[in-house]
Design an enzyme around this catalytic site. Structure first.
Site, PDB file in Angstrom:
ATOM      1  N   GLY A 218      32.808  38.654  72.891  1.00 30.83           N
ATOM      2  CA  GLY A 218      31.444  38.384  72.423  1.00 30.83           C
ATOM      3  C   GLY A 218      31.437  38.191  70.925  1.00 30.83           C
ATOM      4  O   GLY A 218      32.497  38.056  70.300  1.00 30.83           O
ATOM      5  N   ASN A 219      30.265  38.152  70.346  1.00 33.54           N
ATOM      6  CA  ASN A 219      30.168  38.084  68.891  1.00 33.54           C
ATOM      7  C   ASN A 219      28.930  38.829  68.429  1.00 33.54           C
ATOM      8  O   ASN A 219      28.159  39.334  69.241  1.00 33.54           O
ATOM      9  CB  ASN A 219      30.174  36.628  68.413  1.00 33.54           C
ATOM     10  CG  ASN A 219      28.975  35.862  68.917  1.00 33.54           C
ATOM     11  OD1 ASN A 219      27.846  36.119  68.488  1.00 33.54           O
ATOM     12  ND2 ASN A 219      29.197  34.944  69.849  1.00 33.54           N
ATOM     13  N   ARG A 220      28.744  38.896  67.111  1.00 22.41           N
ATOM     14  CA  ARG A 220      27.739  39.809  66.553  1.00 22.41           C
ATOM     15  C   ARG A 220      26.367  39.173  66.361  1.00 22.41           C
ATOM     16  O   ARG A 220      25.511  39.738  65.699  1.00 22.41           O
ATOM     17  CB  ARG A 220      28.250  40.371  65.221  1.00 22.41           C
ATOM     18  CG  ARG A 220      29.439  41.286  65.454  1.00 22.41           C
ATOM     19  CD  ARG A 220      30.133  41.628  64.165  1.00 22.41           C
ATOM     20  NE  ARG A 220      29.269  42.332  63.244  1.00 22.41           N
ATOM     21  CZ  ARG A 220      29.673  42.806  62.080  1.00 22.41           C
ATOM     22  NH1 ARG A 220      30.928  42.650  61.711  1.00 22.41           N
ATOM     23  NH2 ARG A 220      28.822  43.421  61.302  1.00 22.41           N
ATOM     24  N   ALA A 284      25.039  31.582  68.935  1.00 25.56           N
ATOM     25  CA  ALA A 284      26.444  31.655  68.507  1.00 25.56           C
ATOM     26  C   ALA A 284      27.270  31.560  69.789  1.00 25.56           C
ATOM     27  O   ALA A 284      27.588  32.563  70.419  1.00 25.56           O
ATOM     28  CB  ALA A 284      26.707  32.950  67.770  1.00 25.56           C
TER      29      ALA A 284
END
Ligand code: C5P
Length: 407
Positions: A218-220, A284
């Site tokens: 995943g990402n932030r 994102a």
């Protein structure tokens, strides 16, 4: 949905609720809850009198923000000075507005926090008066009311009916749902409906690419910017579909939300939402996904583990390739360095109409923050937006999008 949404127009709004000292102050608690349900951010300031009826803690619990009670609280002032608080507000609502508070506002007094905030703000002010009916009908109160109205202050209520003292007459605080409806009406009247008739699709948040049944890449991304953009477009009259990756954010009023998890699901949901007039890719999206997620939990065995990843579809570039169908395609670029150069490269490579770039990995801005600074680039121009709350940036960006639509 059942009936029109009376809270539409409140999403993302910053509301400063000033509570005066009357028994109706208890109804202001319900008001805070309803305003927040409508997606507004609420900060509360109380007069000294109000604190005899309801505690600051009750408002704090419901607003999720510290309640302000005095000009002389140095800790509160350090967090956000009262002038800053007055500037923070999109709108100010005084409920209940007592006879005394109305008199002090009419005369421009600034001898406590509430009156100072009302004098220092340039935001529209709405009063919801509540008092004994003889006090309401007194020529002094009526003259103050006329003065305040002449200055553009909006007034909701008071309602006619039984009063706390056992008498009856005009003086009851308007019901919280009536105040919310009046505020929502005021908000809609203020916002230009320049996206009416247009369909806008927004993607927001991260994507999660499953490695096995318990792990993912995943990402932030918090999704806050994309959600604010969707709310802003809806306020301006657009039909908005928000394709959201896994985030814990309330759905902005008037927005159709489709929840997805992976890049592939986001791709499918975005294309299912087309045709549209505007696409804003604020998500994102993962660039790579496991070729084949493991059916069972991957066990630790060897010292190192190589993941076999494949490229995800570039949703934004694919949407932009449908040039006939869309009027404007806007991408986002989160960069850690060489922001302008990389952003312009993406603008061209993905054949976008506009790209909005921001620096990530800096303090006070970027992915998880409520605040950000950014620059939008298009073929023959650019515009920088100074650091501001994402809700405000979204409105400013929408101004630019409307301009570019007309260009
Ligand atoms: O190339 P980069 O990932 O930095 O570009 C970011 C922009 O492209 C964002 O608007 C993002 O939503 C979009 N994007 C996409 N699909 C991908 C990767 C990025 O739509 N697979």
């Amino acid at each position: 949905m059942s009936g029109p949404d009376k809270t539409q127009g409140l999403a993302g709004q910053r509301l400063l609720l000033c509570v005066g000292g009357g028994i109706a102050a208890y109804k202001a608690l319900e008001l805070v809850r309803r305003l927040r349900d409508g997606g507004a951010e609420v900060q509360v300031a109380m007069t000294a009198g109000a604190q005899h009826f309801v505690t600051p803690l009750s408002f704090q619990a419901l607003s999720g923000q510290p309640t302000r009670t005095t000009l002389w609280d140095s800790a509160a002032e350090q967090a956000m000075g009262h002038i800053e608080l007055a500037r923070w507000a999109d709108r100010v609502i005084v409920a209940p507005a007592t006879a005394d508070l109305m008199a002090r506002l009419a005369h421009g007094l600034a001898d406590d926090l509430v009156t100072t905030l009302c004098l220092a703000t340039t935001a529209p002010i709405m009063l919801a008066p509540a008092m004994n009916h003889r006090m309401w009908q007194h020529p002094a109160t009526q003259a103050n009311l006329a003065t305040l109205r002449a200055r553009g202050v909006q007034v909701v209520g008071p309602n006619d009916g039984p009063l706390a003292e056992g008498e009856s007459g005009p003086g009851r605080l308007a019901e919280p749902h009536e105040i919310v409806a009046a505020l929502a009406g005021q908000a809609a009247a203020q916002v230009p409906q320049d996206l009416a008739g247009l369909k806008v699709v927004v993607s927001a948040g991260p994507t999660y690419e499953d490695l096995d049944p318990v792990r993912y890449l995943g990402n932030r991304s918090s999704g806050k910017m994309g959600f604010a953009v969707a709310a802003s477009a809806a306020r301006r009259g657009a039909r908005v579909t928000l394709v959201a990756g896994p985030v814990q954010l309330p759905t902005p009023a008037g927005v159709d939300r489709v929840d997805v998890r992976s890049a592939a699901q986001m791709h499918a949901a975005v294309f299912a939402a087309l045709p549209a007039d505007i696409y804003i890719g604020a998500a994102a999206v993962a660039d790579y996904t496991p070729r084949e997620p493991a059916a069972n939990k991957i066990k630790k065995s060897s010292e190192s583990l190589a993941l076999d990843l494949v490229r995800t579809p570039d949703i934004l570039a694919e949407v932009a390739a449908q040039t006939q169908a869309l009027k404007l395609v806007v991408g986002f670029a989160a960069e850690t360095n060489n922001v302008a150069e990389y952003a312009r490269r993406k603008l061209e490579a993905k054949r976008l109409d506009m790209i909005v770039a921001n620096r990530v990995g800096i303090a006070d801005g970027g992915f998880e923050s409520d605040q950000n600074a950014m620059t939008a680039y298009w073929k023959d121009g650019e515009r920088s937006f100074a650091s501001a709350p994402k809700t405000r940036l979204a409105d400013d960006l929408m101004d630019l999008i409307v301009e570019r639509l007309d260009a």
